[in-house]
Scaffold this active site. Structure first.
Site, mmCIF file in Angstrom:
data_model
loop_
_atom_site.group_PDB
_atom_site.id
_atom_site.type_symbol
_atom_site.label_atom_id
_atom_site.label_comp_id
_atom_site.label_asym_id
_atom_site.label_seq_id
_atom_site.Cartn_x
_atom_site.Cartn_y
_atom_site.Cartn_z
ATOM 1 C CE LYS A 133 5.119 -18.526 22.280
ATOM 2 N NZ LYS A 133 5.486 -19.539 23.321
ATOM 3 C CB CYS B 139 25.481 -18.061 30.222
ATOM 4 S SG CYS B 139 24.888 -17.780 31.834
ATOM 5 C CD1 TRP C 296 19.073 -15.091 31.560
ATOM 6 C CD2 TRP C 296 19.193 -16.646 33.222
ATOM 7 N NE1 TRP C 296 17.834 -15.336 32.188
ATOM 8 C CE2 TRP C 296 17.804 -16.371 33.228
ATOM 9 C CE3 TRP C 296 19.446 -17.785 34.096
ATOM 10 C CZ2 TRP C 296 16.881 -17.083 33.958
ATOM 11 C CZ3 TRP C 296 18.544 -18.495 34.627
ATOM 12 C CH2 TRP C 296 17.106 -18.067 34.645
ATOM 13 N NE ARG D 93 23.122 -19.557 24.587
ATOM 14 C CZ ARG D 93 23.274 -20.831 24.550
ATOM 15 N NH1 ARG D 93 22.995 -21.335 23.139
ATOM 16 N NH2 ARG D 93 23.415 -21.852 25.524
ATOM 17 C CG ASN E 176 27.556 -20.706 29.033
ATOM 18 O OD1 ASN E 176 27.769 -19.716 29.324
ATOM 19 N ND2 ASN E 176 27.116 -21.074 27.955
ATOM 20 N N GLY E 177 26.640 -22.737 33.005
ATOM 21 C CA GLY E 177 26.281 -23.758 33.744
ATOM 22 C C GLY E 177 26.270 -23.312 35.469
ATOM 23 C CD GLU F 136 7.350 -17.047 26.202
ATOM 24 O OE1 GLU F 136 8.134 -17.503 26.834
ATOM 25 O OE2 GLU F 136 6.780 -17.538 25.570
ATOM 26 C CD GLU G 163 2.954 -22.218 23.295
ATOM 27 O OE1 GLU G 163 3.626 -21.320 22.423
ATOM 28 O OE2 GLU G 163 2.991 -22.775 24.239
ATOM 29 C CE LYS H 67 14.373 -19.852 20.849
ATOM 30 N NZ LYS H 67 13.026 -19.825 20.662
ATOM 31 C CG HIS I 39 -14.489 -27.983 38.796
ATOM 32 N ND1 HIS I 39 -15.161 -28.779 39.687
ATOM 33 C CD2 HIS I 39 -15.138 -28.227 37.640
ATOM 34 C CE1 HIS I 39 -16.008 -29.504 39.325
ATOM 35 N NE2 HIS I 39 -16.063 -29.154 37.757
#
Length: 613
Positions: A489, A2, A75, A27, A100-101, A492, A485, A608, A508
């Site tokens: 990418k 947020c 958010w 964000r 926020n939080g 997401e 990685e 973010k 396996h």
């Protein structure tokens, strides 16, 4: 996550608040809102689901007159994305709160307030704060006393900005577990969760410490620490520019930041290597003494930074013989890890405000105060930097896109510098090997620039992936974290389910997934594992998979039916290879996402800076 912007000024603040929210869009958020004191006794509030542009449309061209205000991008944590759950939250038209939080004891507080006859209009934890303040104001308690009494009862993480009609010339802010900065103007003060939001109006900032509370008027501020004492915090002059958040002619921030990597890598190296050697003082004046006794390294990070740490583990153990562990922050701080006094704790974070990483740092601090902590970070004024013993800034510059690109590359370069510094201090790296590694580092900006020239060929590969539902990324050795990685990418920003695996693990389990509908992306540098990797590629090809191979030119791999080979480079070594091979994977994810029409810079459900657990 947020975003908060607040202002108390001598001019209408709504344009400042809106612009600040736009600068915090990176964000991640699902709704936005803004409240101003229209006059000393009247609050006006507008909220909207969706982007800040939707909020601006609701406000209209005439704006909201008022010389103080608070604004927020939310958010969702408690309560679905909906206008009723958007911030600011209002109580009795005389208190407006943005937060926020997470308030961990909100259910208990809500029940207590409902028993007093209070009615809630949202599902959020934040609304309890507005009602708690309003109850006290209705009892004749002063705004300042109500502010402190309310915060004393909150458990959890929060950054707060509060307006009260009973104190029309004041703005109340607080920081506990979530970042908050005060911006200092001329006859006006501001607050935000990120200094980037305030760069158009000031470059002078006060970074609140953990537990700080502050009361702002237009030309004065009072800061109270967690012990209740009035304290002074220094005013810092920021070197960031107001245009840091511009796309600079690129279609998306992510593409801009991918293309900024050569410059960011060069900036991270600048002033830290000279005449074939690293300068240990780059890590601080006490670094050499602290590095001398290190017998093991513990890297703690999240997401992309965790993958950077995994790459470094190969380097430290292979080149220095230094035992190295890498752990996800959210797991590390919820168990009882064994951290010996001869350990160097390395914390990796792009923002320096990642909640789990900070929690891990503070847990180690409380249990092992003698263990040195090194922060590798991109945000010089962040909590992580302030709370660490040693610091190396990555010099990546602002990264706006949620999907991290240049922060990852510069973290890898920084970890390579740490490798060199540790080897030099401990005498485990010969001068000849150090010179060779430094020479390799100096070539990386040019190699990164060359990797960007494959853009059109990567777009052609992306067109073959755009209709897929799944993808498998394979790598061996140090390329396994790069496979992770690359998969991260792709998933997401394109929403294609993708997984990274060590190629040797195919038998396996993952081999069961392979058929003609499963694309397999493989990273093939020229090294001593190449022949084994070719065997793994043959395994998936025999089962009908379509292969996409990012290869070193020296491998002599050639394209054929359902095998697409893209020669990336032929000049990389074991330090530079992970950095350079990752760049085409970033471009691949970017182009697939653009072709699918997703929101590249702000993918759904993601933020973010993850400032809550």
């Amino acid at each position: 996550m947020c975003g908060i912007v607040a202002a108390i000024a001598q001019r209408p603040v709504w344009p400042i608040l809106l612009e600040g929210l736009r600068r915090l869009e990176y964000r991640g958020y699902d709704s936005a809102g803004l409240a101003v004191l229209r006059n000393p006794s009247e609050l006006a509030c507008v909220r909207a689901v969706g982007k800040v542009d939707a909020l601006a449309e609701r406000i209209g061209a005439d704006g909201l007159p008022g010389l103080s205000g608070v604004a927020h991008t939310r958010w969702a944590t408690h309560g679905v994305p909906a206008e009723r759950n958007a911030h600011p939250h209002i109580a009795s038209d005389r208190v407006a709160v943005v937060h926020n939080g997470i308030i961990e004891n909100h259910a208990e507080l809500r029940a207590e307030l409902q028993a007093q006859g209070r009615t809630f209009s949202s599902d959020t934890d934040t609304e309890v704060i507005a009602h708690m303040l309003d109850v006290q104001l209705a009892q004749g308690i002063s705004p300042t006393a109500a502010f402190h009494a309310t915060l004393d009862r909150l458990h959890g993480a929060f950054a707060l900005a509060i307006l009260m009609t009973d104190a029309p010339d004041h703005l109340f802010v607080a920081r506990q577990g979530s970042p908050l900065v005060i911006g200092v103007g001329i006859g006006e003060l501001f607050a935000a969760s990120d200094a980037l939001a305030l760069l158009p109006v000031t470059q002078r900032f006060i970074y609140l410490a953990e537990g700080d509370r502050a009361i702002l008027t237009r030309d004065h501020w009072t800061i109270i620490d967690r012990q209740g004492a009035a304290v002074e915090r220094p005013v810092h002059e920021s070197t960031q520019r107001a245009d840091s958040a511009d796309r600079g002619g690129f279609k998306h921030f992510m593409l801009k930041e991918i293309h900024e990597q050569p410059r960011a890598i060069a900036d991270t190296l600048e002033g830290r290597i000279s005449e074939g050697r690293v300068l240990p003082a780059a890590f601080g004046v006490t670094a050499e003494a602290r590095f001398a006794d290190v017998a093991r390294i513990q890297i703690v990070a999240c997401g992309t930074s965790y993958h950077a740490g995994m790459v470094a583990r190969y380097w430290f153990e292979d080149i220095l013989g230094l035992p190295t562990s890498v752990e996800v922050s959210s797991e590390f701080h919820y168990r009882n890890p064994v951290v010996s006094r001869d350990t160097l704790l390395v914390m990796l974070s792009q923002s320096g405000e990642t909640a789990d990483t900070l929690a891990a740092l503070r847990m180690v601090r409380s249990r092992h105060p003698d263990v040195p902590v090194l922060a590798i970070c991109n945000a010089p004024e962040s909590s992580l930097v302030r709370e660490s013993d040693l610091v190396l800034m990555t010099h990546a510059g602002p990264e706006i896109s949620v999907a991290s690109t240049k922060a990852f590359s510069t973290q890898l370069v920084s970890l390579a510098l740490l490798l060199l510094a540790m080897g030099r201090v401990q005498g485990t790296l010969s001068e000849e090997i150090e010179r060779r590694i430094v020479a390799g580092l100096e070539k990386i900006p040019a190699l990164a620039q060359a990797a960007l020239t494959h853009d059109s060929a990567i777009l052609a590969l992306a067109e073959r992936l755009v209709d897929k539902q799944h993808a498998l990324f394979l790598g061996r050795g140090v390329m396994f974290p790069i496979a992770l990685e690359g998969a991260l990418k792709l998933k997401e920003i394109s929403y294609i389910h993708a997984e990274g695996y060590p190629a040797g693990e195919l038998k396996h389990g993952p081999l069961a997934l392979i058929d003609e509908n499963m694309p397999v992306i493989t990273i093939a540098p020229q090294n001593d594992l190449l022949e084994k990797l070719k065997s793994n590629m043959a395994e998936v090809a025999a089962r009908g998979a379509e292969l996409f191979v990012f290869a070193d030119e020296r491998t002599a791999l050639a394209s054929e039916e359902r095998l697409h080979v893209l020669p990336v480079t032929s000049h990389v070594g074991r330090i530079s290879a992970p950095i350079i091979f990752n760049i085409p994977l970033q471009l691949l994810a970017y182009h697939v996402a653009v072709l699918k029409g997703t929101d590249v810079d702000q993918p759904r459900n993601l933020a973010k800076s993850v400032t809550v657990e």
